[in-house]
Scaffold this active site. Structure first.
Site, PDB file in Angstrom:
ATOM      1  N   LYS A 116       0.807  -1.229   0.000  1.00  0.00           N
ATOM      2  CA  LYS A 116       0.000   0.000   0.000  1.00  0.00           C
ATOM      3  C   LYS A 116       0.838   1.277   0.000  1.00  0.00           C
ATOM      4  O   LYS A 116       0.446   2.267  -0.607  1.00  0.00           O
ATOM      5  CB  LYS A 116      -0.943  -0.002   1.199  1.00  0.00           C
ATOM      6  CG  LYS A 116      -1.975  -1.105   1.078  1.00  0.00           C
ATOM      7  CD  LYS A 116      -2.957  -1.089   2.214  1.00  0.00           C
ATOM      8  CE  LYS A 116      -3.648  -2.416   2.252  1.00  0.00           C
ATOM      9  NZ  LYS A 116      -5.049  -2.383   2.566  1.00  0.00           N
ATOM     10  N   LYS A 158      -2.907   2.339   9.086  1.00  0.00           N
ATOM     11  CA  LYS A 158      -3.057   1.137   8.265  1.00  0.00           C
ATOM     12  C   LYS A 158      -1.721   0.432   8.071  1.00  0.00           C
ATOM     13  O   LYS A 158      -0.682   1.093   7.965  1.00  0.00           O
ATOM     14  CB  LYS A 158      -3.620   1.505   6.882  1.00  0.00           C
ATOM     15  CG  LYS A 158      -5.051   2.004   6.953  1.00  0.00           C
ATOM     16  CD  LYS A 158      -5.456   2.686   5.682  1.00  0.00           C
ATOM     17  CE  LYS A 158      -6.078   1.736   4.695  1.00  0.00           C
ATOM     18  NZ  LYS A 158      -6.755   2.483   3.606  1.00  0.00           N
ATOM     19  N   GLY A 165      -9.351  -6.211   5.229  1.00  0.00           N
ATOM     20  CA  GLY A 165      -9.961  -5.353   6.239  1.00  0.00           C
ATOM     21  C   GLY A 165      -9.279  -5.435   7.598  1.00  0.00           C
ATOM     22  O   GLY A 165      -9.772  -4.883   8.580  1.00  0.00           O
ATOM     23  N   HIS A 208     -17.632   3.053  -2.201  1.00  0.00           N
ATOM     24  CA  HIS A 208     -16.487   2.309  -2.729  1.00  0.00           C
ATOM     25  C   HIS A 208     -16.632   2.237  -4.246  1.00  0.00           C
ATOM     26  O   HIS A 208     -17.588   1.659  -4.753  1.00  0.00           O
ATOM     27  CB  HIS A 208     -16.455   0.897  -2.119  1.00  0.00           C
ATOM     28  CG  HIS A 208     -15.357   0.031  -2.673  1.00  0.00           C
ATOM     29  ND1 HIS A 208     -14.304  -0.412  -1.906  1.00  0.00           N
ATOM     30  CD2 HIS A 208     -15.154  -0.463  -3.910  1.00  0.00           C
ATOM     31  CE1 HIS A 208     -13.489  -1.140  -2.672  1.00  0.00           C
ATOM     32  NE2 HIS A 208     -13.995  -1.189  -3.886  1.00  0.00           N
ATOM     33  N   HIS A 235     -16.475  -5.058   5.627  1.00  0.00           N
ATOM     34  CA  HIS A 235     -15.539  -4.862   4.507  1.00  0.00           C
ATOM     35  C   HIS A 235     -15.672  -5.917   3.429  1.00  0.00           C
ATOM     36  O   HIS A 235     -14.860  -5.983   2.511  1.00  0.00           O
ATOM     37  CB  HIS A 235     -14.081  -4.799   4.979  1.00  0.00           C
ATOM     38  CG  HIS A 235     -13.831  -3.729   5.996  1.00  0.00           C
ATOM     39  ND1 HIS A 235     -14.245  -2.439   5.821  1.00  0.00           N
ATOM     40  CD2 HIS A 235     -13.227  -3.761   7.207  1.00  0.00           C
ATOM     41  CE1 HIS A 235     -13.910  -1.726   6.887  1.00  0.00           C
ATOM     42  NE2 HIS A 235     -13.301  -2.503   7.735  1.00  0.00           N
ATOM     43  N   GLU A 288      -6.283   1.215  -2.501  1.00  0.00           N
ATOM     44  CA  GLU A 288      -5.242   0.225  -2.761  1.00  0.00           C
ATOM     45  C   GLU A 288      -5.433  -0.338  -4.158  1.00  0.00           C
ATOM     46  O   GLU A 288      -6.432  -0.046  -4.823  1.00  0.00           O
ATOM     47  CB  GLU A 288      -5.314  -0.913  -1.737  1.00  0.00           C
ATOM     48  CG  GLU A 288      -6.620  -1.677  -1.793  1.00  0.00           C
ATOM     49  CD  GLU A 288      -6.593  -2.982  -1.014  1.00  0.00           C
ATOM     50  OE1 GLU A 288      -5.501  -3.473  -0.682  1.00  0.00           O
ATOM     51  OE2 GLU A 288      -7.677  -3.530  -0.755  1.00  0.00           O
ATOM     52  N   ASN A 290      -5.592  -3.997  -6.193  1.00  0.00           N
ATOM     53  CA  ASN A 290      -5.642  -5.455  -6.114  1.00  0.00           C
ATOM     54  C   ASN A 290      -5.010  -6.011  -7.377  1.00  0.00           C
ATOM     55  O   ASN A 290      -5.432  -5.691  -8.489  1.00  0.00           O
ATOM     56  CB  ASN A 290      -7.083  -5.952  -5.965  1.00  0.00           C
ATOM     57  CG  ASN A 290      -7.599  -5.699  -4.564  1.00  0.00           C
ATOM     58  OD1 ASN A 290      -6.856  -5.845  -3.594  1.00  0.00           O
ATOM     59  ND2 ASN A 290      -8.833  -5.292  -4.449  1.00  0.00           N
ATOM     60  N   ARG A 292      -4.894  -8.730  -9.186  1.00  0.00           N
ATOM     61  CA  ARG A 292      -5.465 -10.012  -9.630  1.00  0.00           C
ATOM     62  C   ARG A 292      -6.852  -9.776 -10.223  1.00  0.00           C
ATOM     63  O   ARG A 292      -7.381  -8.670 -10.146  1.00  0.00           O
ATOM     64  CB  ARG A 292      -5.607 -10.925  -8.417  1.00  0.00           C
ATOM     65  CG  ARG A 292      -6.419 -10.208  -7.336  1.00  0.00           C
ATOM     66  CD  ARG A 292      -6.764 -11.043  -6.161  1.00  0.00           C
ATOM     67  NE  ARG A 292      -7.211 -10.246  -5.032  1.00  0.00           N
ATOM     68  CZ  ARG A 292      -8.435  -9.780  -4.852  1.00  0.00           C
ATOM     69  NH1 ARG A 292      -9.363 -10.002  -5.751  1.00  0.00           N
ATOM     70  NH2 ARG A 292      -8.754  -9.066  -3.791  1.00  0.00           N
ATOM     71  N   ARG A 338     -23.771 -11.482  -4.593  1.00  0.00           N
ATOM     72  CA  ARG A 338     -22.991 -12.642  -4.138  1.00  0.00           C
ATOM     73  C   ARG A 338     -23.895 -13.563  -3.323  1.00  0.00           C
ATOM     74  O   ARG A 338     -24.510 -13.125  -2.343  1.00  0.00           O
ATOM     75  CB  ARG A 338     -21.827 -12.199  -3.250  1.00  0.00           C
ATOM     76  CG  ARG A 338     -20.813 -11.371  -3.993  1.00  0.00           C
ATOM     77  CD  ARG A 338     -19.550 -11.252  -3.164  1.00  0.00           C
ATOM     78  NE  ARG A 338     -18.656 -10.275  -3.739  1.00  0.00           N
ATOM     79  CZ  ARG A 338     -17.387 -10.128  -3.389  1.00  0.00           C
ATOM     80  NH1 ARG A 338     -16.877 -10.906  -2.439  1.00  0.00           N
ATOM     81  NH2 ARG A 338     -16.633  -9.220  -3.963  1.00  0.00           N
TER      82      ARG A 338
HETATM   83  P1  ADP Z   1      -7.888  -4.099   2.886  1.00  0.00           P
HETATM   84  O1  ADP Z   1      -6.718  -4.346   1.996  1.00  0.00           O
HETATM   85  O2  ADP Z   1      -7.680  -4.666   4.254  1.00  0.00           O
HETATM   86  O3  ADP Z   1      -9.193  -4.449   2.269  1.00  0.00           O
HETATM   87  P2  ADP Z   1      -8.389  -1.264   2.314  1.00  0.00           P
HETATM   88  O4  ADP Z   1      -7.334  -0.233   2.292  1.00  0.00           O
HETATM   89  O5  ADP Z   1      -8.936  -1.700   1.000  1.00  0.00           O
HETATM   90  O6  ADP Z   1      -7.871  -2.513   3.158  1.00  0.00           O
HETATM   91  O7  ADP Z   1      -9.563  -0.765   3.220  1.00  0.00           O
HETATM   92  C1  ADP Z   1     -10.616  -1.616   3.578  1.00  0.00           C
HETATM   93  C2  ADP Z   1     -11.817  -0.813   4.023  1.00  0.00           C
HETATM   94  O8  ADP Z   1     -11.513  -0.005   5.167  1.00  0.00           O
HETATM   95  C3  ADP Z   1     -12.332   0.156   2.990  1.00  0.00           C
HETATM   96  O9  ADP Z   1     -13.205  -0.469   2.069  1.00  0.00           O
HETATM   97  C4  ADP Z   1     -13.049   1.178   3.881  1.00  0.00           C
HETATM   98  O10 ADP Z   1     -14.302   0.662   4.271  1.00  0.00           O
HETATM   99  C5  ADP Z   1     -12.161   1.253   5.095  1.00  0.00           C
HETATM  100  N1  ADP Z   1     -11.160   2.314   4.953  1.00  0.00           N
HETATM  101  C6  ADP Z   1      -9.875   2.171   4.589  1.00  0.00           C
HETATM  102  N2  ADP Z   1      -9.249   3.357   4.534  1.00  0.00           N
HETATM  103  C7  ADP Z   1     -10.154   4.292   4.860  1.00  0.00           C
HETATM  104  C8  ADP Z   1     -10.145   5.729   4.989  1.00  0.00           C
HETATM  105  N3  ADP Z   1      -9.038   6.445   4.783  1.00  0.00           N
HETATM  106  N4  ADP Z   1     -11.294   6.337   5.351  1.00  0.00           N
HETATM  107  C9  ADP Z   1     -12.408   5.631   5.571  1.00  0.00           C
HETATM  108  N5  ADP Z   1     -12.499   4.298   5.482  1.00  0.00           N
HETATM  109  C10 ADP Z   1     -11.395   3.626   5.131  1.00  0.00           C
END
Ligand code: ADP
Length: 446
Positions: A116, A158, A165, A208, A235, A288, A290, A292, A338
């Site tokens: 990330k 993070k 999640g 999202h 998530h 982020e 993904n 794949r 799903r």
């Molecule tokens: P993972 O790789 O664990 O899925 P992500 O970075 O995609 O992590 O984040 C997962 C979820 O966490 C997001 O879909 C959102 O719901 C929440 N999230 C992550 N970053 C933020 C942020 N900066 N503000 C609000 N929610 C966030």
């Protein structure tokens, strides 16, 4: 083209890859665990090889067993699907050492976009909108507090290597931030083997929105527009759709173009998804990448007519993407539901067991991606998703009606599923107006 491909996965995505290979004239070798030995899709593969017991660690996550199967079957390439080993750079690297093509990015490209912190660095350079926050991993508590003050609370901590999640902490003030940094770093190290933690602005309410991109080995990258996946629980996405309802097309076009630039700048080949959160003013912030094929790829296929799985195979052979950005034309609206073997009335408890009744919907604009047949036993070892219903129609309103109609036809028993929940959500007024955020479903279920 490849002569023979090994599929290092199971369930609906294994079947999806078998189907793509067959249409491309490629022989398939499917690996399976003992828990999946009766899975009907194995009969559709040209060869099936048992790689160990039910627990994923001893089968679908066991690299040496999968590579042994690949060598025994003498395959040209391995398709990892999603989950399991799909995002492990080490696996892509071992495939390369064994002279087996990994259908996905090189380990280097995976490293650039899969981490990330690294991905954010590339994103900034490619002018992809990112969250305000630390430039990289946090070095000290003082630095974290300084960054948080400059962007304003709430902030989120993070893990650079986080996923699923996990490894995130929201902090509403300096005291909680100070109290959480060390813990977050220790947790990240224990869970992901990498203690790097970064900080970004936390959005209280957001949608999202993600962009599907394809890259090839000739430096080309093309986007296939966006998907909205705001209907989530813990998530986990439940409903996905394309295009995103009510999004300003000029704005999203710029975001999609930036996402393609990012993939290109990382010299990435294969399917990638650049995920964003979108605020109420339709500002985008990258979450982020993904690295794949994703569960929800079919909604993109339905509106673009482009087969994402076939494309992932084609670019792995070294062929360039056979179309240009201007040739990607979308038509209508697609929604995916799903279908999980879970009981929504019991806090989504997994509902494994034998499926006696399996009556799937059909008719115009209905697609079912599932490995289930009547009499199929859902093993308790894996993810609870047993299939996906995808509908396509001219407009979003018609797609919702089509999904409702299809869900009424869908009969599964005696195990519990998310079908009735989907039916309820298709009638939900907030969903119907396209106005939900990522916390909507959890609020609704309370
Ligand atoms: P993972 O790789 O664990 O899925 P992500 O970075 O995609 O992590 O984040 C997962 C979820 O966490 C997001 O879909 C959102 O719901 C929440 N999230 C992550 N970053 C933020 C942020 N900066 N503000 C609000 N929610 C966030």
């Amino acid at each position: 083209m490849f002569k023979r491909v090994l599929i290092a996965n199971r369930g609906e995505i294994a079947l999806r890859i078998i189907r793509a290979c067959q249409e491309l004239g490629i022989e398939t070798v499917c690996v399976y665990s003992q828990a999946d030995r009766h899975a009907p899709y194995l009969r559709l593969a040209d060869r099936a090889i048992c790689i160990g017991p039910g627990p994923a660690r001893e089968s679908y996550l066991n690299i040496s067993r999968i590579i042994s199967a690949a060598e025994i079957a003498d395959v040209d390439a391995i398709h990892p699907g999603y989950g399991f080993l799909a995002e492990r750079a080490e696996f892509s690297e071992i495939c390369r050492e064994c002279k087996i093509e990994f259908i996905g990015p090189s380990p280097e490209a995976m490293g650039r976009l899969g981490d990330k912190v690294e991905a954010k660095r590339f994103a900034r350079a490619a002018k992809v909108p990112t969250f305000p926050g630390s430039d990289g991993a946090i070095e000290s508590e003082e630095e974290a507090v300084e960054v948080a003050e400059s962007i304003g609370y709430p902030v989120i901590l993070k893990a650079a290597a986080g996923g699923g999640g996990r490894g995130m902490r929201v902090c509403h003030n300096e005291a909680t931030l100070r109290a959480n940094i060390k813990k977050a770093q220790q947790e990240a190290l224990a869970a992901f083997g990498n203690g790097d933690v970064f900080i970004e602005k936390f959005l209280e309410s957001a949608r999202h929105v993600e962009v599907q991109v394809l890259g090839d080995k000739h430096g080309n990258a093309v986007h296939l527009w966006e998907r909205d996946c705001s209907m989530q629980r813990r998530h986990q996405k439940i409903i996905e759709e394309a295009p995103g309802p009510g999004i300003d097309r000029r704005k999203i076009e710029r975001v999609c173009e930036a996402a393609a630039r990012l993939v290109k700048s990382a010299e990435y080949s294969g399917a990638a998804t650049v995920e964003f959160l979108m605020d109420s003013k339709q500002n985008f912030y990258m979450l982020e990448v993904n690295t794949r094929v994703q569960v929800e790829h079919p909604v993109t296929e339905m509106i673009t007519g482009i087969d994402v799985v076939k494309m992932s195979i084609l670019v792995a052979t070294g062929e360039p993407i056979p179309f240009k950005q201007k040739d990607v034309i979308t038509r209508g609206h697609a929604i995916e539901c799903r279908i999980n073997a879970e009981d929504p009335s019991r806090n989504f408890m997994p509902s494994a067991g034998r499926i006696e009744t399996w009556e799937v919907p059909g008719g115009p604009g209905v697609r079912i991606d599932s490995h289930v047949v009547p009499g199929y036993f859902v093993p308790p070892n894996y993810d609870s998703m047993i299939g996906k219903l995808i509908v396509h129609a001219d407009s979003r309103a018609e797609a919702i009606e089509r999904a409702s109609r299809a869900l009424r036809e869908f009969r599964v028993g005696p195990i519990q599923t998310t079908i009735d929940l989907h039916h309820r959500l298709m009638q939900d007024s907030a969903f119907r107006t396209g106005g939900i955020d990522i916390h909507y479903l959890e609020r609704l279920l309370k």
